[in-house]
Design a protein around this motif. Structure first.
Motif, short mmCIF file in Angstrom:
data_model
loop_
_atom_site.label_atom_id
_atom_site.label_comp_id
_atom_site.label_asym_id
_atom_site.label_seq_id
_atom_site.Cartn_x
_atom_site.Cartn_y
_atom_site.Cartn_z
N LEU A 1 51.07 49.05 46.57
CA LEU A 1 50.72 49.97 47.74
C LEU A 1 49.30 50.32 48.02
CD1 LEU A 1 54.01 52.62 47.18
CD2 LEU A 1 53.71 50.35 48.73
N SER A 2 48.49 50.51 46.99
CA SER A 2 47.07 50.63 47.46
C SER A 2 46.23 50.20 46.04
CB SER A 2 46.64 52.14 47.65
OG SER A 2 46.93 52.85 46.67
N THR A 3 44.95 50.17 46.36
CA THR A 3 44.01 49.92 45.17
C THR A 3 43.66 51.28 44.49
OG1 THR A 3 42.07 49.67 46.29
CG2 THR A 3 43.08 47.47 46.10
N SER A 4 43.26 51.24 43.42
CA SER A 4 42.84 52.50 42.56
C SER A 4 41.30 52.23 42.62
CB SER A 4 43.15 52.69 41.33
OG SER A 4 44.80 53.04 41.30
N LEU A 5 40.72 51.19 42.16
CA LEU A 5 39.42 50.93 42.23
C LEU A 5 38.79 49.79 43.12
CD1 LEU A 5 39.40 50.64 38.16
CD2 LEU A 5 39.19 52.61 39.52
N ALA A 6 39.36 49.93 44.28
CA ALA A 6 38.71 48.76 45.47
C ALA A 6 38.74 47.59 45.04
CB ALA A 6 37.48 49.84 45.64
N ASP A 7 37.52 47.22 45.62
CA ASP A 7 37.44 45.49 45.19
C ASP A 7 37.60 45.15 43.74
OD1 ASP A 7 34.52 45.04 43.77
OD2 ASP A 7 34.50 46.83 45.08
N GLN A 8 37.41 45.84 42.76
CA GLN A 8 37.33 45.42 41.45
C GLN A 8 39.06 45.10 41.05
OE1 GLN A 8 35.16 47.83 38.18
NE2 GLN A 8 36.94 48.21 37.21
N ASP A 9 39.85 45.93 41.72
CA ASP A 9 41.21 45.51 41.07
C ASP A 9 41.73 44.12 41.83
OD1 ASP A 9 41.99 48.12 39.94
OD2 ASP A 9 42.91 48.93 42.01
N ILE A 10 41.09 43.81 42.86
CA ILE A 10 41.49 42.52 43.54
C ILE A 10 40.88 41.18 42.94
CG2 ILE A 10 41.29 41.23 45.68
CD1 ILE A 10 41.75 43.99 47.15
N PHE A 11 39.40 41.71 42.74
CA PHE A 11 38.67 40.65 41.66
C PHE A 11 39.77 40.35 40.54
CE2 PHE A 11 34.64 41.29 44.06
CZ PHE A 11 34.37 40.03 44.24
N ASN A 12 40.04 41.45 39.74
CA ASN A 12 40.70 41.32 38.36
C ASN A 12 42.05 40.78 38.64
OD1 ASN A 12 39.33 42.35 35.84
ND2 ASN A 12 39.03 43.99 37.12
N ALA A 13 42.74 40.79 39.75
CA ALA A 13 44.15 40.21 39.85
C ALA A 13 43.83 38.73 40.19
CB ALA A 13 44.81 40.82 41.29
N VAL A 14 42.92 38.29 40.89
CA VAL A 14 42.55 36.72 41.24
C VAL A 14 42.30 36.25 39.81
CG1 VAL A 14 40.86 35.31 42.22
CG2 VAL A 14 41.78 37.21 43.71
N ILE A 15 41.36 36.91 38.96
CA ILE A 15 40.74 36.27 37.76
C ILE A 15 42.17 35.89 36.65
CG2 ILE A 15 39.37 36.65 35.43
CD1 ILE A 15 37.56 38.15 37.69
N LYS A 16 43.06 37.22 36.81
CA LYS A 16 44.17 37.06 35.98
C LYS A 16 45.02 35.92 36.46
CE LYS A 16 48.02 38.97 33.71
NZ LYS A 16 48.06 39.30 32.57
N GLN A 17 45.11 35.50 37.55
CA GLN A 17 45.91 34.41 38.09
C GLN A 17 45.12 33.00 37.65
OE1 GLN A 17 47.29 35.20 42.22
NE2 GLN A 17 46.67 32.95 42.72
N ASP A 18 43.73 33.09 37.73
CA ASP A 18 42.97 31.77 37.25
C ASP A 18 41.79 32.26 36.46
OD1 ASP A 18 42.05 29.40 37.34
OD2 ASP A 18 41.60 29.02 39.34
N PRO A 19 42.06 32.25 35.30
CA PRO A 19 40.85 32.81 34.28
C PRO A 19 39.87 31.60 34.28
CG PRO A 19 43.19 33.11 33.30
CD PRO A 19 43.27 32.15 34.51
#
Length: 534
Positions: free
Chosen positions: A106-124
């Protein structure tokens, strides 16, 4: 914003270092830039591992962070290979990842940091793991201590706790001292090529270099001419300022300059003037931090959002008074400016009176400078007059005087104080040599001449140029301001004690006259004639 840099920055830019504002560098940033050379062909983002337990999801019951690789990564320091990211369609990649996760999160907690981490989790394979010392994260509950006890050379300190410097960390005093040392460092040293960086000078630098080379070091006025060419570091809008979306067509900003020894005037001026204020402050880096603490602790100053503070950092041996005035003037928003000095208190209600005068005199359709008559007191404690009648009574009693009547009467005598006593409507006065009143003009008025530094002729030259441009000089009948006593400035002491100083000022005056004649032709001859007849 960090996520959009591939699109927001120029396509010709291939790589960039992205930094949070709550970090302190303890090394040369060139070392961090060199790390780009260690990236593999697939790596596009350089990050330090997160030093808190946030992404482990065990901080409280039902804590559910965004997906991350292990402890995740902190985005306070990021190395981005923009050209590779563009080839990977980064814009589409992060958007699709964010939209998918937002279905459940529903929302981010740590703004851009959450999205960067989700992308890296997908492609380390995208991430290059920076050593921990490039982002030592100082919050209450972190693993940062493990980093800095193992590594002696810390590169970047990140105050990423919401409490910033008040973090509960047993080594916080060490880090706080590092931070304070940085704040009080002479920023001018950072402009020099301390690390032998080879860089091509830009055209303005070439012009400056040429101007410096043309100076004659045997010229007795060399120091004055050198000061005029100094390029100061300037920090505009040092504190929070609320910009006006649509300034009132009659609105007026009080414009002044000051140094640390006049700081005590600020609160009193704010109590006397409700309108916008633009101030240029001449300070060292350490003094700027003292001022910050002073302004934050002051109930009067911290409550105001329409005061713009612009720091001009100290360099050179003379006070660059007209540069400071030009900085404060250039960063006003209102159509009109009240050009004053910091040691004057405007009468109560002057802001509203000036606005109504601007409207009544139709200043938008004429070239005019409205003169606010200046008075002075020798008393440090003064019951400030609430009206013109009260001021005249104090003048008659001898507790107030017309400004500088006993040391420099020529500066304000043309205001014609005798006429002002009984005037009920604005009246026109003629320019006379050495006239230097305080005026209200349109914001697009001529700039101050920056060759005049220290004490002497800095306002006189400005009024002369207004007159050369055929500004009417109109004295306001119900306006006044009062100069408050203070110790003499260092520059006025130099002027009084040094014949060389006074001689150089005379040389600069003559050169100013010549420049005025070139710009305004025969109309400017009267200034030269007046000067020679004195």
């Amino acid at each position: 914003m960090k996520l959009t840099l591939t699109k927001a920055l120029p396509s010709s830019l291939s790589k960039v270092i992205v930094l949070d504002t709550d970090i302190t560098f303890a090394t040369d940033i060139a070392e961090l830039w060199a790390v780009f050379g260690k990236f593999s062909d697939k790596q596009v983002i350089g990050l330090v591992e997160n030093q808190s337990d946030w992404y482990l999801g065990n901080l409280w019951k039902n804590h559910k962070p965004w997906p991350a690789l292990g402890r995740g990564f902190n985005t306070g320091v990021i190395l981005l290979l923009l050209d590779r990211l563009r080839r990977l369609s980064w814009e589409q990649m992060w958007r699709l990842t964010a939209e998918r996760e937002l279905m459940s999160m529903l929302s981010t907690s740590l703004a851009d940091q959450d999205i960067f981490n989700a992308v890296i989790k997908q492609d380390p394979a995208l991430v290059y793991r920076l050593p921990c010392f490039w982002n030592v994260q100082l919050s209450d509950h972190t693993r940062s201590e493990q980093c800095y006890t193992e590594v002696s050379d810390l590169k970047v300190i990140h105050w990423n706790s919401p409490k910033k410097l008040r973090v509960k960390n047993k080594h916080v005093e060490f880090f706080r001292n590092l931070y304070l040392t940085f704040l009080e460092y002479d920023g001018n040293l950072l402009r020099r090529e301390l690390f032998g960086c080879a860089s091509l000078p830009s055209p303005p630098s070439n012009q400056l270099q040429q101007a410096l080379e043309e100076l004659d070091e045997d010229d007795p006025c060399y120091d004055f001419r050198r000061q005029h060419l100094v390029q100061h570091r300037v920090h505009l809008f040092f504190l929070q300022y609320e910009f006006l979306a649509h300034p009132d067509p009659t609105d007026v900003t009080l414009v002044a300059q000051l140094s640390m020894d006049r700081l005590q005037m600020l609160e009193a001026i704010c109590k006397h003037w409700a309108g916008p204020i633009s101030l240029a402050l001449y300070m060292s880096d350490a003094e700027a931090q003292q001022f910050l603490r002073y302004a934050q602790a002051s109930e009067v100053l911290s409550a105001r959002r329409n005061v713009a503070y612009h720091i001009v950092y100290k360099e050179g041996q003379f006070y660059p008074i007209n540069l400071l005035r030009n900085v404060a003037l250039a960063n006003t928003q209102t159509p009109y400016v009240f050009l004053t000095d910091i040691d004057f208190l405007p009468m109560y209600g002057l802001y509203d009176y000036l606005r109504s005068s601007i409207q009544q005199l139709e200043l938008s359709h004429r070239k005019a400078a409205l003169i606010v008559p200046a008075f002075e007191t020798l008393h440090y404690r003064l019951t400030f007059p609430k009206s013109k009648a009260e001021l005249l009574s104090m003048l008659d009693m001898g507790s107030l005087y017309t400004f500088r009547y006993h040391v420099w009467p020529k500066g304000h005598a043309p205001t014609d104080y005798a006429k002002w006593r009984t005037a009920t409507v604005p009246y026109r006065v003629a320019w006379q040599p050495d006239f230097e009143p305080y005026v209200v003009v349109r914001r697009d008025c001529p700039k101050y001449d920056q060759r005049f530094v220290g004490f002497g002729w800095n306002k006189v030259s400005h009024i002369m140029e207004l007159d050369a441009q055929e500004y009417e000089l109109l004295v306001l009948p119900n306006a006044f301001m009062i100069h408050m006593p203070h110790a003499p400035s260092f520059d006025i002491s130099k002027f009084r004690l040094s014949a060389g100083y006074r001689g150089c000022l005379q040389t600069l005056r003559e050169e100013f006259h010549q420049d005025l004649s070139r710009r305004y032709g025969a109309a400017a001859l009267k200034y030269l004639t007046a000067e020679r007849s004195l």
